[in-house]
Design a protein around this motif. Sequence first.
Motif: not given
Length: 308
Positions: A51, A55, A85, A88, A91-92, A118
């Motif tokens: 992630a 990012l 996306v 994100a 990360t989830a 982040w």
Amino acid sequence: MSRTNDYLELLRAPAVLTVIGDTLAGGAAANRSPFGRRIALPLASACLYAAGMALNDYADRDIDAVERPERPIPSGRVAPGAALVTAAGLTAAGLGLSAFGGGRSAVALGLPLAASIWAYDLVAKRNPVTGALSMGLCRALDVLMGAGSDRVRTALPAAAIMGGHTVAVTALSRGEVSGTSVAVASGATATTVVVSAGVLAGAALAGAQKLGRTSSESSILIRHLAATTAAIAVYASRCGSAQWRAIHEPSAGNALDATKAGIRSMIPLQAALALSHGSPVAGAIIGSLDVVGKVLRSGSRVKRISES
């Protein structure tokens, strides 16, 4: 297939292997088994790392358009929105896996880890000092996630060692385009020496506390110390030699080589930490990742040669 390869490049797929051993080392320091549901924790680390890579490229898309136009976003192979996306979603997924593998005690470290990733990509990395420190914090939190919030104290030395090494590598990475400095390269080399000495000292201290037991236990202890020493030797020689070259010639090429060596040397460092805490199983698992990484890099080189 081409689309898949574009995303694998975006996520720095081979480099993900270098983060899997963090939670294993942290778990070893906390005397936790690497099996059962806890095998999800290394996967959580991998998702959070990937992630951060997506990012990173999203945040750097304008800079990369000038300095690294071949990357997936500036080359047009991956849309900026899709990269965001992806970051994100991963990360989830990472937080979900940390909850599954370690429960609340792992999530208690996973949440600040995700926030730090982040914060690094969107804000902290714009400054060399805050960027390096923030990246080191991310790596330290990843190690602590393997220990859990209820056993943080026992894993703090291992987290500090991994974090310190990461700070040095991140500082060197700033020179990949324009070159580094003798001071930065010297600092990275000094960090390698201190980290190596710290792991060996910790292993020796743990061994001294266990002396005087049965002869079979003493024999096992000696083997653990020997394995720890061997792993640290691999770590120090792998990144130390590249850092030494960067001291004598702080060019962009040498800074890049030292950065790559520093990233790859995280695996033997994690293995040494696991072994120093008496977990040969975790050490062996981490060591196998080094072999996988070499196979992947070799295959990538063969592919590039065949395409040229």
